[in-house]
Motif scaffolding. Structure first.
Motif, PDB file in Angstrom:
ATOM      1  N   LEU A  21       0.835  -1.200   0.000  1.00  0.00           N
ATOM      2  CA  LEU A  21       0.000   0.000   0.000  1.00  0.00           C
ATOM      3  C   LEU A  21       0.876   1.259   0.000  1.00  0.00           C
ATOM      4  O   LEU A  21       0.590   2.230  -0.707  1.00  0.00           O
ATOM      5  CB  LEU A  21      -0.914  -0.021   1.222  1.00  0.00           C
ATOM      6  N   VAL A  22       1.954   1.250   0.779  1.00  0.00           N
ATOM      7  CA  VAL A  22       2.879   2.384   0.785  1.00  0.00           C
ATOM      8  C   VAL A  22       3.552   2.522  -0.579  1.00  0.00           C
ATOM      9  O   VAL A  22       3.750   3.635  -1.087  1.00  0.00           O
ATOM     10  CB  VAL A  22       3.938   2.216   1.896  1.00  0.00           C
ATOM     11  N   SER A  23       3.896   1.386  -1.206  1.00  0.00           N
ATOM     12  CA  SER A  23       4.518   1.452  -2.531  1.00  0.00           C
ATOM     13  C   SER A  23       3.581   2.109  -3.533  1.00  0.00           C
ATOM     14  O   SER A  23       4.023   2.842  -4.425  1.00  0.00           O
ATOM     15  CB  SER A  23       4.915   0.052  -3.005  1.00  0.00           C
ATOM     16  N   ALA A  24       2.274   1.861  -3.395  1.00  0.00           N
ATOM     17  CA  ALA A  24       1.308   2.466  -4.306  1.00  0.00           C
ATOM     18  C   ALA A  24       1.318   3.985  -4.213  1.00  0.00           C
ATOM     19  O   ALA A  24       1.131   4.686  -5.207  1.00  0.00           O
ATOM     20  CB  ALA A  24      -0.098   1.930  -4.012  1.00  0.00           C
ATOM     21  N   LEU A  25       1.550   4.494  -2.994  1.00  0.00           N
ATOM     22  CA  LEU A  25       1.623   5.943  -2.813  1.00  0.00           C
ATOM     23  C   LEU A  25       2.767   6.525  -3.633  1.00  0.00           C
ATOM     24  O   LEU A  25       2.609   7.558  -4.298  1.00  0.00           O
ATOM     25  CB  LEU A  25       1.796   6.268  -1.332  1.00  0.00           C
ATOM     26  N   PHE A  26       3.926   5.869  -3.615  1.00  0.00           N
ATOM     27  CA  PHE A  26       5.070   6.377  -4.366  1.00  0.00           C
ATOM     28  C   PHE A  26       4.929   6.114  -5.866  1.00  0.00           C
ATOM     29  O   PHE A  26       5.436   6.882  -6.684  1.00  0.00           O
ATOM     30  CB  PHE A  26       6.360   5.749  -3.839  1.00  0.00           C
ATOM     31  N   PHE A  27       4.227   5.049  -6.240  1.00  0.00           N
ATOM     32  CA  PHE A  27       3.986   4.793  -7.662  1.00  0.00           C
ATOM     33  C   PHE A  27       3.104   5.878  -8.287  1.00  0.00           C
ATOM     34  O   PHE A  27       3.155   6.121  -9.493  1.00  0.00           O
ATOM     35  CB  PHE A  27       3.302   3.438  -7.861  1.00  0.00           C
ATOM     36  N   THR A  28       2.291   6.509  -7.464  1.00  0.00           N
ATOM     37  CA  THR A  28       1.337   7.490  -7.973  1.00  0.00           C
ATOM     38  C   THR A  28       2.019   8.632  -8.720  1.00  0.00           C
ATOM     39  O   THR A  28       1.466   9.177  -9.684  1.00  0.00           O
ATOM     40  CB  THR A  28       0.493   8.056  -6.811  1.00  0.00           C
ATOM     41  N   CYS A  29       3.243   8.984  -8.321  1.00  0.00           N
ATOM     42  CA  CYS A  29       3.934  10.098  -8.974  1.00  0.00           C
ATOM     43  C   CYS A  29       4.191   9.826 -10.445  1.00  0.00           C
ATOM     44  O   CYS A  29       4.356  10.761 -11.242  1.00  0.00           O
ATOM     45  CB  CYS A  29       5.247  10.418  -8.264  1.00  0.00           C
ATOM     46  N   GLY A 240      13.861  12.180 -13.313  1.00  0.00           N
ATOM     47  CA  GLY A 240      14.575  11.924 -12.067  1.00  0.00           C
ATOM     48  C   GLY A 240      13.617  11.742 -10.902  1.00  0.00           C
ATOM     49  O   GLY A 240      13.832  10.893 -10.033  1.00  0.00           O
ATOM     50  N   GLY A 241      12.558  12.549 -10.875  1.00  0.00           N
ATOM     51  CA  GLY A 241      11.550  12.399  -9.826  1.00  0.00           C
ATOM     52  C   GLY A 241      10.859  11.053  -9.897  1.00  0.00           C
ATOM     53  O   GLY A 241      10.634  10.393  -8.875  1.00  0.00           O
ATOM     54  N   VAL A 242      10.520  10.617 -11.115  1.00  0.00           N
ATOM     55  CA  VAL A 242       9.895   9.306 -11.289  1.00  0.00           C
ATOM     56  C   VAL A 242      10.872   8.197 -10.922  1.00  0.00           C
ATOM     57  O   VAL A 242      10.501   7.196 -10.295  1.00  0.00           O
ATOM     58  CB  VAL A 242       9.395   9.132 -12.741  1.00  0.00           C
ATOM     59  N   ALA A 243      12.153   8.365 -11.304  1.00  0.00           N
ATOM     60  CA  ALA A 243      13.162   7.344 -11.010  1.00  0.00           C
ATOM     61  C   ALA A 243      13.307   7.134  -9.510  1.00  0.00           C
ATOM     62  O   ALA A 243      13.377   5.991  -9.032  1.00  0.00           O
ATOM     63  CB  ALA A 243      14.502   7.746 -11.623  1.00  0.00           C
ATOM     64  N   LEU A 244      13.355   8.226  -8.747  1.00  0.00           N
ATOM     65  CA  LEU A 244      13.516   8.110  -7.297  1.00  0.00           C
ATOM     66  C   LEU A 244      12.247   7.588  -6.634  1.00  0.00           C
ATOM     67  O   LEU A 244      12.289   6.639  -5.839  1.00  0.00           O
ATOM     68  CB  LEU A 244      13.897   9.463  -6.708  1.00  0.00           C
ATOM     69  N   GLY A 245      11.097   8.216  -6.966  1.00  0.00           N
ATOM     70  CA  GLY A 245       9.854   7.859  -6.296  1.00  0.00           C
ATOM     71  C   GLY A 245       9.321   6.498  -6.688  1.00  0.00           C
ATOM     72  O   GLY A 245       8.981   5.666  -5.831  1.00  0.00           O
ATOM     73  N   ALA A 246       9.252   6.241  -8.006  1.00  0.00           N
ATOM     74  CA  ALA A 246       8.671   4.993  -8.493  1.00  0.00           C
ATOM     75  C   ALA A 246       9.728   3.937  -8.787  1.00  0.00           C
ATOM     76  O   ALA A 246       9.562   2.762  -8.439  1.00  0.00           O
ATOM     77  CB  ALA A 246       7.843   5.263  -9.754  1.00  0.00           C
ATOM     78  N   GLY A 247      10.844   4.352  -9.428  1.00  0.00           N
ATOM     79  CA  GLY A 247      11.839   3.378  -9.847  1.00  0.00           C
ATOM     80  C   GLY A 247      12.615   2.777  -8.699  1.00  0.00           C
ATOM     81  O   GLY A 247      13.021   1.613  -8.766  1.00  0.00           O
ATOM     82  N   VAL A 248      12.836   3.543  -7.630  1.00  0.00           N
ATOM     83  CA  VAL A 248      13.611   3.033  -6.499  1.00  0.00           C
ATOM     84  C   VAL A 248      12.695   2.717  -5.320  1.00  0.00           C
ATOM     85  O   VAL A 248      12.520   1.560  -4.940  1.00  0.00           O
ATOM     86  CB  VAL A 248      14.704   4.041  -6.074  1.00  0.00           C
ATOM     87  N   ILE A 249      12.081   3.760  -4.736  1.00  0.00           N
ATOM     88  CA  ILE A 249      11.328   3.553  -3.488  1.00  0.00           C
ATOM     89  C   ILE A 249      10.139   2.617  -3.697  1.00  0.00           C
ATOM     90  O   ILE A 249      10.005   1.592  -3.026  1.00  0.00           O
ATOM     91  CB  ILE A 249      10.856   4.901  -2.919  1.00  0.00           C
ATOM     92  N   ALA A 250       9.266   2.960  -4.661  1.00  0.00           N
ATOM     93  CA  ALA A 250       8.048   2.170  -4.851  1.00  0.00           C
ATOM     94  C   ALA A 250       8.351   0.757  -5.317  1.00  0.00           C
ATOM     95  O   ALA A 250       7.755  -0.212  -4.829  1.00  0.00           O
ATOM     96  CB  ALA A 250       7.132   2.875  -5.854  1.00  0.00           C
ATOM     97  N   THR A 251       9.267   0.605  -6.278  1.00  0.00           N
ATOM     98  CA  THR A 251       9.545  -0.722  -6.822  1.00  0.00           C
ATOM     99  C   THR A 251      10.197  -1.625  -5.789  1.00  0.00           C
ATOM    100  O   THR A 251       9.852  -2.811  -5.673  1.00  0.00           O
ATOM    101  CB  THR A 251      10.441  -0.622  -8.071  1.00  0.00           C
ATOM    102  N   VAL A 252      11.145  -1.096  -4.998  1.00  0.00           N
ATOM    103  CA  VAL A 252      11.777  -1.905  -3.959  1.00  0.00           C
ATOM    104  C   VAL A 252      10.741  -2.332  -2.918  1.00  0.00           C
ATOM    105  O   VAL A 252      10.713  -3.492  -2.477  1.00  0.00           O
ATOM    106  CB  VAL A 252      12.938  -1.135  -3.300  1.00  0.00           C
ATOM    107  N   LEU A 253       9.863  -1.407  -2.519  1.00  0.00           N
ATOM    108  CA  LEU A 253       8.819  -1.765  -1.563  1.00  0.00           C
ATOM    109  C   LEU A 253       7.877  -2.822  -2.131  1.00  0.00           C
ATOM    110  O   LEU A 253       7.511  -3.782  -1.438  1.00  0.00           O
ATOM    111  CB  LEU A 253       8.021  -0.515  -1.169  1.00  0.00           C
ATOM    112  N   PHE A 254       7.493  -2.669  -3.395  1.00  0.00           N
ATOM    113  CA  PHE A 254       6.585  -3.637  -4.019  1.00  0.00           C
ATOM    114  C   PHE A 254       7.250  -5.008  -4.113  1.00  0.00           C
ATOM    115  O   PHE A 254       6.623  -6.038  -3.815  1.00  0.00           O
ATOM    116  CB  PHE A 254       6.181  -3.138  -5.406  1.00  0.00           C
ATOM    117  N   PHE A 255       8.518  -5.045  -4.536  1.00  0.00           N
ATOM    118  CA  PHE A 255       9.220  -6.322  -4.641  1.00  0.00           C
ATOM    119  C   PHE A 255       9.388  -6.958  -3.259  1.00  0.00           C
ATOM    120  O   PHE A 255       9.351  -8.180  -3.125  1.00  0.00           O
ATOM    121  CB  PHE A 255      10.580  -6.120  -5.307  1.00  0.00           C
TER     122      PHE A 255
END
Length: 337
Positions: A21-29, A240-255
């Motif tokens: 659920l937290v990963s979804a928040l960061f994926f939203t960006c 860069g914003g998408v890379a940090l928010g979705a590519g790193v934080i959200a994806t690592v949390l989802f995985f």
């Protein structure tokens, strides 16, 4: 060969759902920033490739404290599966999502992508071998997914305010492909690692797939340069914003979330389904920070139905694990396949 019995406790299942659920928040960006780049004239190929070209060094810095050596060994031992599953789960997924940003509004893309709440379950019979418990579609999770999709459809109807044009339907088709590619790539890599007996945590898996996909991203970047020239500073900043928010934080949390419950089909489906919260987060952020209108009428009803579906998913995951042993194996957590 049958998979080992699931060893997921109720607490672990609910933790996985919470992390997802937290990963979804960061994926939203992703939706908002990609749409901003597309409206500003950014080429879809730059939107897609820049995210993963920027994500790689960010993950490399993150892995300096954990070590990238196991990832290199796994890639050298079997490069084929890494190339294939990263090509599906990262390249196909994000190329389609980025191309859709140039064809339809962010609310349409965010809503359609929530097909992913059932995509992983529907792919399971074709991915896992016969006799593997994970090859069965968990009906409680599928029914909860149907509730979520019904709610999203109501939200979409409230936003659409009329028939969709040809460009919007193209965006829907592209996002539908993306919604299936993402969980399929993740599940496929988890299954490969399980078969070869390699243990990698969430960050290592994301880094490995990002690294394996680089040849394709470089080719797509070359295509973007040929068609649109070099990217602008603003586009690089948005990527860069998408890379940090979705590519790193959200994806690592989802995985990490999916790794925690990788052997439990219902809990795994529930963790994947938390991506449905993205449309709620996108609506909330738009209303609070961007001054967009709050959902009303049928869209508000749809938002309520989505929330009910998310609660049902959590309940299904907790119920499915309630009868399982409380003592987990030593290899608990998201390590391993």
């Amino acid at each position: 060969m049958n998979a080992p019995p699931a060893a997921t406790s109720r607490a672990t299942a609910l933790v996985a759902v919470g992390i997802a659920l937290v990963s979804a928040l960061f994926f939203t960006c992703t939706y908002v920033l990609n749409r901003a780049a597309a409206v500003d004239g950014g080429h879809w190929a730059w939107i897609a490739s820049l995210r993963y070209l920027i994500t790689l060094p960010l993950l490399w810095l993150l892995l300096r404290t954990q070590g990238a050596s196991p990832v290199w060994r796994a890639l050298r031992a079997s490069p084929g599966p890494w190339l294939a599953w990263s090509g599906i789960g990262f390249v196909l997924f994000y190329v389609c999502l980025s191309a859709a940003a140039a064809s339809g509004p962010s609310w349409l893309i965010a809503g359609t992508f929530q097909l992913t709440v059932v995509a992983g379950m529907l792919c399971a019979p074709f991915l896992y071998p016969r006799g593997d418990v994970r090859a069965r579609v968990p009906m409680p999770a599928l029914l909860a997914g149907a509730v979520v999709i019904a709610g999203i459809a109501l939200m979409q109807a409230g936003e659409a305010d009329g028939a969709l044009d040809a460009q919007a339907w193209l965006a829907v088709a592209l996002v539908a492909v993306s919604a299936f590619a993402y969980p399929l790539g993740n599940r496929g890599l988890l299954l490969h690692l399980e078969r070869v007996g390699v243990e990698l945590d969430a960050t290592q898996r994301v880094f490995g797939m990002t690294l394996a996909s680089q040849p394709l991203w470089l080719a797509i970047a070359a295509f973007a340069w040929w068609r649109a020239g070099p990217p602008g500073v603003e586009q690089v900043a948005l990527a860069g914003g998408v890379a940090l928010g979705a590519g790193v934080i959200a994806t690592v949390l989802f995985f990490r979330a999916t790794g925690l419950v990788r052997r439990d089909p219902t809990a795994l489906a529930a963790a994947e389904a938390m991506q449905a919260a993205e449309i709620l987060f996108a609506t909330l952020i738009g209303a609070l920070w961007l001054g967009e209108a709050w959902p009303r009428g049928i869209a508000l009803i749809g938002a309520g139905v989505v929330i009910v579906g998310i609660v049902l998913f959590s309940a299904a995951a907790a119920h499915a694990t309630s009868g399982k042993p409380r003592v987990l194996r030593a290899r608990r957590g998201d390590r391993g396949a």
